[in-house]
Scaffold this motif. Structure first.
Motif, mmCIF file in Angstrom:
data_model
loop_
_atom_site.group_PDB
_atom_site.id
_atom_site.type_symbol
_atom_site.label_atom_id
_atom_site.label_comp_id
_atom_site.label_asym_id
_atom_site.label_seq_id
_atom_site.Cartn_x
_atom_site.Cartn_y
_atom_site.Cartn_z
ATOM 1 N N HIS A 25 0.700 -1.231 0.021
ATOM 2 C CA HIS A 25 0.055 0.107 0.044
ATOM 3 C C HIS A 25 0.789 1.386 0.033
ATOM 4 C CE1 HIS A 25 -2.796 -2.974 0.631
ATOM 5 N NE2 HIS A 25 -3.088 -2.760 1.867
ATOM 6 N N LEU A 26 0.409 2.286 -0.700
ATOM 7 C CA LEU A 26 1.206 3.483 -0.901
ATOM 8 C C LEU A 26 0.464 4.671 -0.030
ATOM 9 C CD1 LEU A 26 3.217 5.061 -2.640
ATOM 10 C CD2 LEU A 26 1.170 5.788 -4.029
ATOM 11 N N ARG A 27 1.405 5.283 0.608
ATOM 12 C CA ARG A 27 0.766 6.337 1.707
ATOM 13 C C ARG A 27 1.528 7.548 1.707
ATOM 14 N NH1 ARG A 27 2.004 1.753 5.435
ATOM 15 N NH2 ARG A 27 0.033 0.755 5.560
ATOM 16 N N LYS A 28 0.616 8.771 1.985
ATOM 17 C CA LYS A 28 1.273 9.969 2.127
ATOM 18 C C LYS A 28 0.554 10.868 3.288
ATOM 19 C CE LYS A 28 2.852 14.102 -0.354
ATOM 20 N NZ LYS A 28 3.102 14.701 -1.703
ATOM 21 N N PRO A 29 1.377 11.349 4.160
ATOM 22 C CA PRO A 29 0.740 11.630 5.315
ATOM 23 C C PRO A 29 -0.193 13.092 5.092
ATOM 24 C CG PRO A 29 3.002 12.024 5.274
ATOM 25 C CD PRO A 29 2.668 10.982 4.253
ATOM 26 N N SER A 30 0.164 13.849 3.957
ATOM 27 C CA SER A 30 -0.505 15.106 3.831
ATOM 28 C C SER A 30 -0.221 15.303 2.149
ATOM 29 C CB SER A 30 0.214 16.192 4.552
ATOM 30 O OG SER A 30 -0.444 17.604 4.186
ATOM 31 N N VAL A 31 -1.436 15.318 1.619
ATOM 32 C CA VAL A 31 -1.575 15.275 0.288
ATOM 33 C C VAL A 31 -1.516 17.044 -0.353
ATOM 34 C CG1 VAL A 31 -2.144 13.106 -0.359
ATOM 35 C CG2 VAL A 31 -3.846 14.983 -0.111
ATOM 36 N N HIS A 32 -1.115 17.065 -1.677
ATOM 37 C CA HIS A 32 -1.092 18.568 -1.960
ATOM 38 C C HIS A 32 -1.879 18.376 -3.420
ATOM 39 C CE1 HIS A 32 0.341 22.102 -4.150
ATOM 40 N NE2 HIS A 32 0.610 22.615 -2.958
ATOM 41 N N ILE A 33 -2.553 19.618 -3.830
ATOM 42 C CA ILE A 33 -3.185 19.625 -5.167
ATOM 43 C C ILE A 33 -2.299 18.784 -6.302
ATOM 44 C CG2 ILE A 33 -4.140 21.105 -6.937
ATOM 45 C CD1 ILE A 33 -5.901 21.029 -4.481
ATOM 46 N N SER A 34 -1.093 19.128 -6.224
ATOM 47 C CA SER A 34 -0.159 18.511 -7.347
ATOM 48 C C SER A 34 -0.096 17.189 -7.075
ATOM 49 C CB SER A 34 0.899 19.251 -7.042
ATOM 50 O OG SER A 34 1.794 18.846 -5.931
ATOM 51 N N ASP A 35 -0.433 16.439 -6.118
ATOM 52 C CA ASP A 35 -0.505 15.019 -6.299
ATOM 53 C C ASP A 35 -1.727 14.362 -6.939
ATOM 54 O OD1 ASP A 35 0.334 15.376 -2.852
ATOM 55 O OD2 ASP A 35 1.675 14.719 -4.592
ATOM 56 N N THR A 36 -2.606 15.276 -7.716
ATOM 57 C CA THR A 36 -3.558 14.643 -8.280
ATOM 58 C C THR A 36 -3.141 13.907 -9.457
ATOM 59 O OG1 THR A 36 -5.361 16.223 -7.591
ATOM 60 C CG2 THR A 36 -5.766 14.986 -9.830
ATOM 61 N N ALA A 37 -3.285 12.761 -9.680
ATOM 62 C CA ALA A 37 -2.572 11.887 -11.109
ATOM 63 C C ALA A 37 -3.186 10.542 -10.729
ATOM 64 C CB ALA A 37 -1.223 11.847 -10.616
ATOM 65 N N GLU A 38 -2.767 9.543 -11.772
ATOM 66 C CA GLU A 38 -3.051 8.363 -11.728
ATOM 67 C C GLU A 38 -2.041 7.606 -11.063
ATOM 68 O OE1 GLU A 38 -6.219 7.377 -13.455
ATOM 69 O OE2 GLU A 38 -6.260 5.209 -12.973
ATOM 70 N N TYR A 39 -2.310 6.573 -10.306
ATOM 71 C CA TYR A 39 -1.224 5.738 -9.375
ATOM 72 C C TYR A 39 -1.233 4.220 -9.705
ATOM 73 C CZ TYR A 39 -0.105 10.039 -7.075
ATOM 74 O OH TYR A 39 0.078 11.484 -6.880
ATOM 75 N N PHE A 40 -0.110 3.793 -10.102
ATOM 76 C CA PHE A 40 -0.150 2.448 -10.623
ATOM 77 C C PHE A 40 0.730 1.502 -9.871
ATOM 78 C CE2 PHE A 40 -2.578 2.614 -14.469
ATOM 79 C CZ PHE A 40 -2.435 3.948 -15.092
ATOM 80 N N CYS A 41 0.234 0.365 -9.328
ATOM 81 C CA CYS A 41 1.139 -0.378 -8.638
ATOM 82 C C CYS A 41 1.466 -1.406 -9.704
ATOM 83 C CB CYS A 41 0.460 -1.165 -7.554
ATOM 84 S SG CYS A 41 1.076 -2.640 -6.517
ATOM 85 N N ALA A 42 2.794 -1.960 -9.433
ATOM 86 C CA ALA A 42 3.327 -2.853 -10.347
ATOM 87 C C ALA A 42 4.205 -4.150 -9.903
ATOM 88 C CB ALA A 42 4.285 -2.265 -11.704
ATOM 89 N N VAL A 43 4.253 -5.120 -10.338
ATOM 90 C CA VAL A 43 5.091 -6.220 -10.001
ATOM 91 C C VAL A 43 6.127 -6.796 -11.237
ATOM 92 C CG1 VAL A 43 3.260 -7.749 -10.420
ATOM 93 C CG2 VAL A 43 5.005 -8.396 -8.981
ATOM 94 N N SER A 44 7.180 -7.087 -10.834
ATOM 95 C CA SER A 44 7.976 -7.686 -11.702
ATOM 96 C C SER A 44 8.736 -8.958 -11.183
ATOM 97 C CB SER A 44 9.074 -6.925 -12.174
ATOM 98 O OG SER A 44 10.041 -6.765 -11.452
ATOM 99 N N ASP A 45 8.912 -10.042 -11.806
ATOM 100 C CA ASP A 45 9.640 -11.220 -11.589
ATOM 101 C C ASP A 45 10.870 -11.301 -12.010
ATOM 102 O OD1 ASP A 45 7.918 -13.286 -14.111
ATOM 103 O OD2 ASP A 45 9.626 -11.896 -14.280
ATOM 104 N N PRO A 46 11.674 -12.255 -11.656
ATOM 105 C CA PRO A 46 13.087 -12.616 -11.815
ATOM 106 C C PRO A 46 13.277 -12.453 -13.480
ATOM 107 C CG PRO A 46 12.562 -13.962 -10.267
ATOM 108 C CD PRO A 46 11.324 -13.417 -10.703
ATOM 109 N N THR A 47 12.262 -12.581 -14.455
ATOM 110 C CA THR A 47 12.797 -12.536 -15.746
ATOM 111 C C THR A 47 12.382 -11.012 -16.127
ATOM 112 O OG1 THR A 47 10.307 -12.852 -16.494
ATOM 113 C CG2 THR A 47 11.763 -14.886 -16.299
ATOM 114 N N ASP A 48 12.367 -10.026 -15.351
ATOM 115 C CA ASP A 48 11.967 -8.709 -15.538
ATOM 116 C C ASP A 48 10.584 -8.281 -16.342
ATOM 117 O OD1 ASP A 48 15.368 -7.865 -16.613
ATOM 118 O OD2 ASP A 48 14.159 -8.111 -14.648
#
Lengths: 114, 112
Positions: B75-98
């Protein structure tokens, strides 16, 4: 300032036409990815290469899509024939081998098939 | 094969409030975990990554994430957000083959 360069930025084409999208990875990066982004499906991995050889292209519709790396400085994604459902933003990304560092993304090609 | 689930498609929040964006993954092998951010009409850029070691990872722009192996979460966290944080956020996973797989994204909307 090293960056991944994609051309064209925008492309509008008629159904049935061939579309070619190009990507110049960052010099020295030997892993290259192609992704497709749509509202419905999000970011889909189409194919990725290491040292110019395809490692996995299972996400790509084989009948109409093809991806190649003619040389280390150029990756191409072709669609022939194009269809309206191919409309999306296509991203190229590159990274060093051992990508547990970072993938660097280009600005994307916005494709509209009418 | 690995996969990533982002549980919230949209998260509205007021400026200066804390925020948490949720991410769960599944994989049969060791994985590396990432959060990327996408601003309008831009490509994705890396916020932070977990490779090994400390489970609390700090990234750019004041964001941090915690790797929880037992709950297969990042999980991603930020204690205090700003207007400029408005965006799309993507979580990603990679394996040993990249192979790098992304979640469907969470749209963070920060209101004044």
């Amino acid at each position: 300032d090293a960056r991944v360069t994609q051309t064209p930025r925008d492309k509008v084409t008629e159904m049935g036409q061939e579309v070619t999208m190009r990507c110049q990875p960052i010099l020295g990066h030997n892993t290259v990815f192609w992704y497709r982004q749509t509202m419905m499906q999000g970011l889909e991995l189409l194919a990725y290469f290491r040292n110019r050889a395809p490692l996995d292209d299972s996400g790509m519709p084989k009948d109409r899509f093809s991806a190649e790396m003619p040389d280390a400085t150029l990756a191409t994604l072709k669609i022939q024939p194009s269809e309206p459902r191919d409309s999306a933003v296509y991203f190229c990304a590159s990274g060093p081998t051992g990508l547990n560092t970072e993938a660097f993304f280009g600005q994307g090609t916005r494709l509209t098939v009418v | 094969a690995q996969s990533v689930t982002q549980l919230d498609s949209q998260v509205p929040v007021f400026e200066e409030a804390p925020v948490e964006l949720r991410c769960n993954y599944s994989s049969s092998v060791s994985v590396y975990l990432f959060w990327y951010v996408q601003y309008p009409n831009q490509g994705l850029q890396l916020l932070l990554k977990y490779l090994s070691g400390s489970t609390l990872v700090k990234g750019i722009n004041g964001f941090e994430a915690e790797f929880n192996k037992s709950q297969t979460s990042f999980h991603l966290r930020k204690p205090s957000v700003h207007i400029s944080d408005t965006a799309e956020y993507f979580c990603a996973v990679s394996d040993p083959t990249d192979k790098l797989i992304f979640g469907t994204g969470t749209r963070l909307q920060v209101f004044p």
